[in-house]
Every structure is written in structure tokens, then in C-alpha cells.
Design an enzyme around this catalytic site. Structure first.
Site, PDB file in Angstrom:
ATOM      1  N   ASN A   6     -25.885  28.285  27.070  1.00 18.49           N
ATOM      2  CA  ASN A   6     -25.619  28.561  28.486  1.00 18.49           C
ATOM      3  C   ASN A   6     -26.237  27.429  29.304  1.00 18.49           C
ATOM      4  O   ASN A   6     -27.458  27.338  29.418  1.00 18.49           O
ATOM      5  CB  ASN A   6     -26.256  29.911  28.857  1.00 18.49           C
ATOM      6  CG  ASN A   6     -26.177  30.188  30.350  1.00 18.49           C
ATOM      7  OD1 ASN A   6     -25.429  29.532  31.075  1.00 18.49           O
ATOM      8  ND2 ASN A   6     -26.963  31.150  30.807  1.00 18.49           N
ATOM      9  N   TRP A   7     -25.389  26.577  29.869  1.00 16.88           N
ATOM     10  CA  TRP A   7     -25.895  25.410  30.611  1.00 16.88           C
ATOM     11  C   TRP A   7     -26.337  25.771  32.021  1.00 16.88           C
ATOM     12  O   TRP A   7     -26.877  24.927  32.718  1.00 16.88           O
ATOM     13  CB  TRP A   7     -24.816  24.317  30.685  1.00 16.88           C
ATOM     14  CG  TRP A   7     -24.388  23.769  29.371  1.00 16.88           C
ATOM     15  CD1 TRP A   7     -24.784  24.174  28.130  1.00 16.88           C
ATOM     16  CD2 TRP A   7     -23.466  22.683  29.156  1.00 16.88           C
ATOM     17  NE1 TRP A   7     -24.162  23.427  27.163  1.00 16.88           N
ATOM     18  CE2 TRP A   7     -23.351  22.508  27.767  1.00 16.88           C
ATOM     19  CE3 TRP A   7     -22.718  21.873  30.010  1.00 16.88           C
ATOM     20  CZ2 TRP A   7     -22.516  21.530  27.212  1.00 16.88           C
ATOM     21  CZ3 TRP A   7     -21.893  20.897  29.459  1.00 16.88           C
ATOM     22  CH2 TRP A   7     -21.796  20.729  28.064  1.00 16.88           C
ATOM     23  N   LYS A   8     -26.077  27.006  32.444  1.00 18.77           N
ATOM     24  CA  LYS A   8     -26.435  27.416  33.816  1.00 18.77           C
ATOM     25  C   LYS A   8     -25.894  26.392  34.815  1.00 18.77           C
ATOM     26  O   LYS A   8     -24.835  25.824  34.589  1.00 18.77           O
ATOM     27  CB  LYS A   8     -27.950  27.600  33.933  1.00 18.77           C
ATOM     28  CG  LYS A   8     -28.505  28.448  32.785  1.00 18.77           C
ATOM     29  CD  LYS A   8     -29.896  28.901  33.004  1.00 18.77           C
ATOM     30  CE  LYS A   8     -30.334  29.744  31.811  1.00 18.77           C
ATOM     31  NZ  LYS A   8     -31.476  30.559  32.064  1.00 18.77           N
ATOM     32  N   HIS A  76     -25.040  38.157  33.352  1.00 20.78           N
ATOM     33  CA  HIS A  76     -26.290  37.446  33.090  1.00 20.78           C
ATOM     34  C   HIS A  76     -27.344  37.900  34.100  1.00 20.78           C
ATOM     35  O   HIS A  76     -27.023  38.170  35.258  1.00 20.78           O
ATOM     36  CB  HIS A  76     -26.064  35.930  33.200  1.00 20.78           C
ATOM     37  CG  HIS A  76     -27.237  35.152  32.708  1.00 20.78           C
ATOM     38  ND1 HIS A  76     -28.336  34.912  33.505  1.00 20.78           N
ATOM     39  CD2 HIS A  76     -27.502  34.591  31.507  1.00 20.78           C
ATOM     40  CE1 HIS A  76     -29.225  34.235  32.795  1.00 20.78           C
ATOM     41  NE2 HIS A  76     -28.742  34.022  31.585  1.00 20.78           N
ATOM     42  N   GLU A  78     -29.417  36.369  35.805  1.00 24.38           N
ATOM     43  CA  GLU A  78     -29.462  35.572  37.049  1.00 24.38           C
ATOM     44  C   GLU A  78     -28.356  36.014  38.009  1.00 24.38           C
ATOM     45  O   GLU A  78     -28.522  35.947  39.225  1.00 24.38           O
ATOM     46  CB  GLU A  78     -29.379  34.076  36.707  1.00 24.38           C
ATOM     47  CG  GLU A  78     -30.700  33.598  36.098  1.00 24.38           C
ATOM     48  CD  GLU A  78     -30.569  32.440  35.127  1.00 24.38           C
ATOM     49  OE1 GLU A  78     -29.526  31.761  35.110  1.00 24.38           O
ATOM     50  OE2 GLU A  78     -31.542  32.218  34.359  1.00 24.38           O
ATOM     51  N   GLU A 142     -31.206  40.022  26.538  1.00 27.60           N
ATOM     52  CA  GLU A 142     -32.052  38.983  27.129  1.00 27.60           C
ATOM     53  C   GLU A 142     -33.110  39.640  28.009  1.00 27.60           C
ATOM     54  O   GLU A 142     -32.853  39.934  29.183  1.00 27.60           O
ATOM     55  CB  GLU A 142     -31.212  38.050  28.005  1.00 27.60           C
ATOM     56  CG  GLU A 142     -30.162  37.277  27.247  1.00 27.60           C
ATOM     57  CD  GLU A 142     -29.820  35.974  27.974  1.00 27.60           C
ATOM     58  OE1 GLU A 142     -30.051  34.912  27.390  1.00 27.60           O
ATOM     59  OE2 GLU A 142     -29.365  36.034  29.119  1.00 27.60           O
ATOM     60  N   GLY A 148     -36.261  31.474  30.461  1.00 27.53           N
ATOM     61  CA  GLY A 148     -36.749  30.277  31.145  1.00 27.53           C
ATOM     62  C   GLY A 148     -38.252  30.264  31.363  1.00 27.53           C
ATOM     63  O   GLY A 148     -38.762  29.466  32.141  1.00 27.53           O
ATOM     64  N   SER A 178     -35.743  32.023  25.999  1.00 24.84           N
ATOM     65  CA  SER A 178     -36.627  30.989  25.453  1.00 24.84           C
ATOM     66  C   SER A 178     -36.459  30.796  23.939  1.00 24.84           C
ATOM     67  O   SER A 178     -37.448  30.594  23.227  1.00 24.84           O
ATOM     68  CB  SER A 178     -38.089  31.278  25.814  1.00 24.84           C
ATOM     69  OG  SER A 178     -38.253  31.256  27.217  1.00 24.84           O
ATOM     70  N   GLY A 199     -30.475  29.003  26.607  1.00 21.74           N
ATOM     71  CA  GLY A 199     -30.370  28.350  27.908  1.00 21.74           C
ATOM     72  C   GLY A 199     -30.945  26.943  27.851  1.00 21.74           C
ATOM     73  O   GLY A 199     -30.282  26.002  27.408  1.00 21.74           O
ATOM     74  N   GLY A 200     -32.210  26.816  28.250  1.00 21.98           N
ATOM     75  CA  GLY A 200     -32.863  25.502  28.360  1.00 21.98           C
ATOM     76  C   GLY A 200     -32.659  24.614  27.139  1.00 21.98           C
ATOM     77  O   GLY A 200     -32.315  23.421  27.271  1.00 21.98           O
TER      78      GLY A 200
HETATM   79  P1  PGA Z   1     -33.520  30.253  28.277  1.00 20.53           P
HETATM   80  O1  PGA Z   1     -32.265  30.956  28.955  1.00 20.53           O
HETATM   81  O2  PGA Z   1     -33.162  29.966  26.842  1.00 20.53           O
HETATM   82  O3  PGA Z   1     -33.748  29.004  29.073  1.00 20.53           O
HETATM   83  O4  PGA Z   1     -34.667  31.217  28.376  1.00 20.53           O
HETATM   84  C1  PGA Z   1     -31.498  31.920  28.291  1.00 20.53           C
HETATM   85  C2  PGA Z   1     -30.385  32.401  29.176  1.00 20.53           C
HETATM   86  O5  PGA Z   1     -30.627  32.576  30.377  1.00 20.53           O
HETATM   87  O6  PGA Z   1     -29.251  32.633  28.743  1.00 20.53           O
END
Ligand code: PGA
Length: 220
Positions: A6-8, A76, A78, A142, A148, A178, A199-200
Site C-alpha cells: 500500500n503506497w498510500k 483502510h 486512514e 490492521e 506506521g 509495520s 505500507g512503509g
Molecule cells: P505500515 O502501513 O506498514 O506503514 O504500518 C500498513 C498499512 O497502512 O497498510
């Protein structure tokens, strides 16, 4: 094992560098076509519940399918946290996307306050209750406090939550929050962890490749 990057709202890596990893990528909308054209299995980060209409800023399943996009994230944390998405909306988005022919990764997970208050199970039951089993549906567990933040759920915590989700809904459940090269194998070793939503670490080709390799080492 299912590995999703997930590149956000980041530009992300060069799609050509991800070819052959066997992963799914979720870039921002403007990079979807680049990823499709590079031959990657490409999902969007969100999708609306109507095929078209007066919904400024949204995108629909037929629009994504026309581009060659195969699926979408939905719900998600977010989106829930910053854009007011509700369980009901997550259910609608998921139902329509699946009926239109997309794959869906529906995200669930508790906040730190909810975990501390012993509410994790209730929250997961509520979030999963809007979903129905479907061959193109995957759930991503999640925990919001792990996204993050560098705090990963322990493999045992992930296993416990995944087992609960699977008892409610018979679909693959992947873990997010994470996930890094050094904790991926431990998570993947759990019987009910079917992959990762990254994500990251998906923004860095080397880290993402290492996570994909850890997934590939788990016998299916
Ligand atoms: P993260 O994000 O790996 O940076 O914690 C995961 C996500 O939000 O899908």
C-alpha cells in the site's frame, strides 16, 4: 501467501523494479496505469459503491476495471480515521466492488484505546459484520496502533485476531501494521496469517522484495 503493498499518498517505487515479486500493489490513482502497464497485479486504494454519479473525488469499479486494475482496498483505517468512512460505507463499497468483478481487501482493526479497553473482539465483530464471504474477498487485520508506528502486533496477537476474523468469515486474512523484513517470517509462520498488507516497507524495493521472499518460503 498474499503480499499487498500500500503506497498510500506517496509516489512509490518504479513499477518495473517490482516485476516478478508476485505481489499486489496499491499505488495512488495517478500511478495505477504505470503499474498495470508494467504487468503488476494492481489494486486501487479505494472504490465507490456506485458505477458513476455526482461523487466528486471518488472513483468507481467500472473505471478501475477499464484501466486494467484488478481490485481495491476498502475501509483502510486512514480512510476511517481522516475521511469519516463508516462500517456501513465499507460494506457498500465492498459489495458493489465484488459484484462489479473486482477483488477487495477489506481492512479492519482496533485502535489503541479500544485494545486497552478490552474492546478488540467487539470492534472486529462489528467491522466484519458488514462483510459477506466471497471468493474475491480478503480481510486485512490492521491494528491501528501498529500502522506506521513501528509497533507490530506480536505473531501471537495477530494469530488471535485472525482466528477470530476467520471464525466470523471464511476468507483469507492478511496482517498489516509495520510489517518489515525482520518481522515478516514470524508473522507468516502463524497458521491463520495468510499474508501481509505492507505500507512503509513497500516503498523501498529491497525491503518489499525481502518480505515477498519471506512469504514465498512458506509452503502453501
Ligand atoms: P505500515 O502501513 O506498514 O506503514 O504500518 C500498513 C498499512 O497502512 O497498510
Amino acid at each position: 501467501m498474499i503480499v499487498v503493498g500500500n503506497w498510500k499518498m506517496y509516489f512509490g517505487p518504479e513499477p518495473s523494479e517490482l516485476v516478478g515479486l508476485g505481489a499486489i500493489v496499491c499505488p495512488p490513482y495517478t500511478r495505477l496505469l504505470d503499474c498495470v502497464e508494467a504487468g503488476l497485479t494492481t489494486y486501487a486504494q479505494n472504490v465507490h459503491w456506485e458505477p458513476e454519479g455526482a461523487f466528486t473525488g471518488e472513483i468507481s469499479a467500472p473505471m478501475l476495471l477499464e484501466l486494467g486494475v484488478r481490485g481495491s482496498l476498502v475501509g483502510h483505517s486512514e480512510r476511517r480515521q481522516y475521511f469519516g468512512e463508516t462500517d456501513e460505507g465499507v460494506g457498500r463499497r465492498t459489495r458493489y466492488a465484488l459484484s462489479a468483478g473486482l477483488h477487495v481487501v477489506a481492512c479492519v482493526g482496533e485502535t489503541l484505546e479500544e485494545r486497552k479497553a478490552g474492546e478488540t473482539e467487539n470492534v472486529l465483530r462489528r467491522q466484519v459484520s458488514v462483510l459477506e464471504p466471497h471468493e474475491r474477498l480478503v480481510v486485512a487485520y490492521e491494528p491501528v496502533w501498529a500502522i506506521g508506528t513501528g509497533h507490530t502486533a506480536t505473531p501471537e496477537m495477530a494469530q488471535e485476531a485472525h482466528e477470530l476474523v476467520k471464525s466470523l468469515l471464511d476468507v483469507p486474512v492478511i496482517y498489516g501494521g509495520s510489517v518489515k523484513p525482520d518481522n515478516a517470517a514470524g508473522l507468516f509462520a502463524q497458521p491463520d496469517v495468510d499474508g501481509a498488507l505492507v505500507g512503509g516497507a513497500s516503498l523501498d524495493v529491497e525491503s518489499f522484495a525481502a518480505i515477498c521472499q519471506a512469504a514465498a518460503r512458506i509452503p502453501s
